[in-house]
Design a protein around this motif. Structure first.
Motif, mmCIF file in Angstrom:
data_model
loop_
_atom_site.group_PDB
_atom_site.id
_atom_site.type_symbol
_atom_site.label_atom_id
_atom_site.label_comp_id
_atom_site.label_asym_id
_atom_site.label_seq_id
_atom_site.Cartn_x
_atom_site.Cartn_y
_atom_site.Cartn_z
ATOM 1 N N ALA A 78 0.820 -1.214 0.000
ATOM 2 C CA ALA A 78 0.000 0.000 0.000
ATOM 3 C C ALA A 78 0.852 1.260 0.000
ATOM 4 C CB ALA A 78 -0.924 -0.013 1.221
ATOM 5 N N THR A 79 1.972 1.206 -0.694
ATOM 6 C CA THR A 79 2.901 2.340 -0.740
ATOM 7 C C THR A 79 2.772 3.081 -2.072
ATOM 8 O OG1 THR A 79 4.598 0.813 -1.523
ATOM 9 C CG2 THR A 79 4.540 1.266 0.834
ATOM 10 N N SER A 80 3.582 4.115 -2.259
ATOM 11 C CA SER A 80 3.547 4.891 -3.496
ATOM 12 C C SER A 80 3.993 4.043 -4.689
ATOM 13 C CB SER A 80 4.449 6.124 -3.374
ATOM 14 O OG SER A 80 3.972 6.989 -2.360
ATOM 15 N N HIS A 81 3.538 4.441 -5.871
ATOM 16 C CA HIS A 81 3.728 3.654 -7.091
ATOM 17 C C HIS A 81 5.172 3.215 -7.316
ATOM 18 C CE1 HIS A 81 -0.114 5.460 -7.496
ATOM 19 N NE2 HIS A 81 0.200 6.447 -8.312
ATOM 20 N N VAL A 82 6.111 4.116 -7.116
ATOM 21 C CA VAL A 82 7.502 3.848 -7.491
ATOM 22 C C VAL A 82 8.140 2.739 -6.654
ATOM 23 C CG1 VAL A 82 7.953 6.141 -8.426
ATOM 24 C CG2 VAL A 82 8.315 5.714 -5.993
ATOM 25 N N PHE A 83 7.544 2.390 -5.533
ATOM 26 C CA PHE A 83 8.111 1.359 -4.667
ATOM 27 C C PHE A 83 7.527 -0.032 -4.911
ATOM 28 C CE2 PHE A 83 8.132 5.344 -2.032
ATOM 29 C CZ PHE A 83 9.491 5.594 -2.170
ATOM 30 N N HIS A 84 6.478 -0.123 -5.714
ATOM 31 C CA HIS A 84 5.763 -1.387 -5.858
ATOM 32 C C HIS A 84 6.643 -2.528 -6.351
ATOM 33 C CE1 HIS A 84 1.497 0.604 -6.136
ATOM 34 N NE2 HIS A 84 2.114 0.817 -4.979
ATOM 35 N N ALA A 85 7.406 -2.287 -7.402
ATOM 36 C CA ALA A 85 8.208 -3.373 -7.984
ATOM 37 C C ALA A 85 9.248 -3.888 -6.995
ATOM 38 C CB ALA A 85 8.883 -2.896 -9.272
ATOM 39 N N GLN A 86 10.009 -2.976 -6.427
ATOM 40 C CA GLN A 86 11.063 -3.360 -5.478
ATOM 41 C C GLN A 86 10.486 -4.109 -4.285
ATOM 42 O OE1 GLN A 86 13.041 0.044 -3.815
ATOM 43 N NE2 GLN A 86 14.122 -1.136 -2.263
ATOM 44 N N GLN A 87 9.391 -3.605 -3.740
ATOM 45 C CA GLN A 87 8.815 -4.219 -2.545
ATOM 46 C C GLN A 87 8.139 -5.550 -2.853
ATOM 47 O OE1 GLN A 87 6.441 -0.892 -1.261
ATOM 48 N NE2 GLN A 87 8.129 0.020 -0.097
ATOM 49 N N ALA A 88 7.461 -5.642 -3.987
ATOM 50 C CA ALA A 88 6.819 -6.902 -4.357
ATOM 51 C C ALA A 88 7.861 -8.003 -4.553
ATOM 52 C CB ALA A 88 5.990 -6.729 -5.623
ATOM 53 N N ILE A 89 8.955 -7.667 -5.217
ATOM 54 C CA ILE A 89 10.020 -8.646 -5.445
ATOM 55 C C ILE A 89 10.661 -9.058 -4.121
ATOM 56 C CG2 ILE A 89 12.321 -8.929 -6.454
ATOM 57 C CD1 ILE A 89 11.272 -7.245 -8.847
ATOM 58 N N ALA A 90 10.862 -8.100 -3.218
ATOM 59 C CA ALA A 90 11.428 -8.418 -1.902
ATOM 60 C C ALA A 90 10.500 -9.360 -1.134
ATOM 61 C CB ALA A 90 11.672 -7.139 -1.106
ATOM 62 N N CYS A 91 9.195 -9.120 -1.225
ATOM 63 C CA CYS A 91 8.230 -9.989 -0.543
ATOM 64 C C CYS A 91 8.282 -11.404 -1.110
ATOM 65 C CB CYS A 91 6.819 -9.424 -0.693
ATOM 66 S SG CYS A 91 6.479 -7.946 0.287
#
Length: 337
Positions: A78-91
């Motif tokens: 539920a973060t800002s758009h620019v963080f989605h890819a990095q955070q999804a991959i980390a998860c």
């Protein structure tokens, strides 16, 4: 029982917390999901306040701590758009399924990395764009399938709100602008119901001041031409008050939707402009419950994508938005690096 963790503690995270909490006591969903954890970037106090307000079991003051918890099954990003890819991959690297708030990613390159990781790990990676999952989608499709309005000829959709007071919406570094935040909804509305493939895109926008990489889209108009000769017109803005409506026009009548962001009312008229149908939209918990249930269903059947929004469709929408931005000459700072 799927333990859900929320990454982020802003407004959209609050809505998801309310959703999962209500799902736990709703007979349709009881025993399927649990509001297990919330994590903020660097504030345990804020996470605990959030947890206390929504009845979350565990609070984490960093994303890394949450990812280390083996009891987390599904993470809602539920973060800002620019963080989605990095955070999804980390998860996914940490063995967690992910439900990523729209837009799935800022651009096609990021989306492909996320999808590749999903297929590599066998974990669900789903885009949380609620209108794709809500019952209103099938209600509208049923009307179209019945031929009430005949063959579709054109469509239109608008979603605009005055949002210049929201810092992330006017911040190029966060991929701000109307397109990724609200324009994505009328584009998805059109794409859900228009037969055929997009053959030509014609788009223009008013951009905020600044050099390349330091702009956001303030107002835009996009026309999509389809392989069957149909046309669709989409408008979005973060300055004006839009009517939020969607219209599907056919050879025998037309269908009108109040709010393409979350359909509230659906009405169907014939060629004589007589109201011939007004199918009811079911009462919702919040509207987010359907995307959560779909992600859980994908997990349970061992799939990596939800039925209502498969990776191919998510990718198609991002590619379309990339094409639209290319016509505007709009590039986000991170894309220049």
């Amino acid at each position: 029982m799927i333990n859900i963790a929320i990454l982020g503690a802003g407004r959209i995270a609050q809505k998801m917390a309310e959703t999962v909490s209500r799902m736990e006591s709703e007979p349709r969903y009881a025993g399927t999901v649990h509001l297990y954890a919330v994590a903020t970037r660097n504030s345990l106090e804020r996470a605990r306040t959030f947890a206390d307000e929504y009845g979350v079991e565990v609070a984490y003051g960093s994303y890394a701590d949450m990812l280390d918890d083996a009891d987390v099954d599904l993470v809602y990003i539920a973060t800002s758009h620019v963080f989605h890819a990095q955070q999804a991959i980390a998860c996914m690297d940490a063995g967690k399924h992910v439900l990523v708030e729209k837009p799935f990613a800022v651009n096609t390159a990021d989306a492909l990395r996320m999808i590749e990781k999903s297929r590599e790990t066998g974990l669900v990676c789903a885009e949380a764009i609620w209108t794709r999952y809500e019952p209103s989608r099938s209600i509208i499709q049923d009307v179209l399938d019945e031929g009430v309005i005949g063959d579709i000829v054109s469509m239109s959709g608008n979603l605009s709100y005055p949002m210049t007071h929201k810092e992330r919406l006017v911040n190029p570094a966060l991929a701000g602008g109307a397109l990724l935040d609200v324009g994505i909804y009328p584009l998805n509305f059109v794409s859900m119901f228009m037969p055929g493939e997009v053959e030509r895109v014609v788009s223009s926008a008013r951009l905020s001041g600044g050099e390349t990489g330091d702009q956001t889209d303030e107002l835009s108009q996009t026309t999509l031409w389809y392989s069957g000769g149909q046309m669709a017109s989409v408008t979005s803005s973060y300055f004006e008050v839009g009517d939020r409506s969607g219209v599907i026009r056919g050879t025998k009548g037309y269908l009108w939707v109040d709010n393409v962001n979350n359909p509230l009312d659906i009405r169907v008229w014939n060629a004589s402009h007589e109201l011939v149908a007004q199918p009811s939209v079911p009462e919702q918990l919040t509207g987010f419950e359907y995307e959560v249930a779909s992600a859980v269903a994908a997990i349970n059947r061992g799939d990596v994508e939800p039925e209502q929004m498969p990776h191919a469709e998510t990718l198609r929408m991002i590619q379309l938005m990339d094409e639209i931005r290319a016509q505007w000459g709009l590039v986000y700072p991170g894309e220049l690096e």
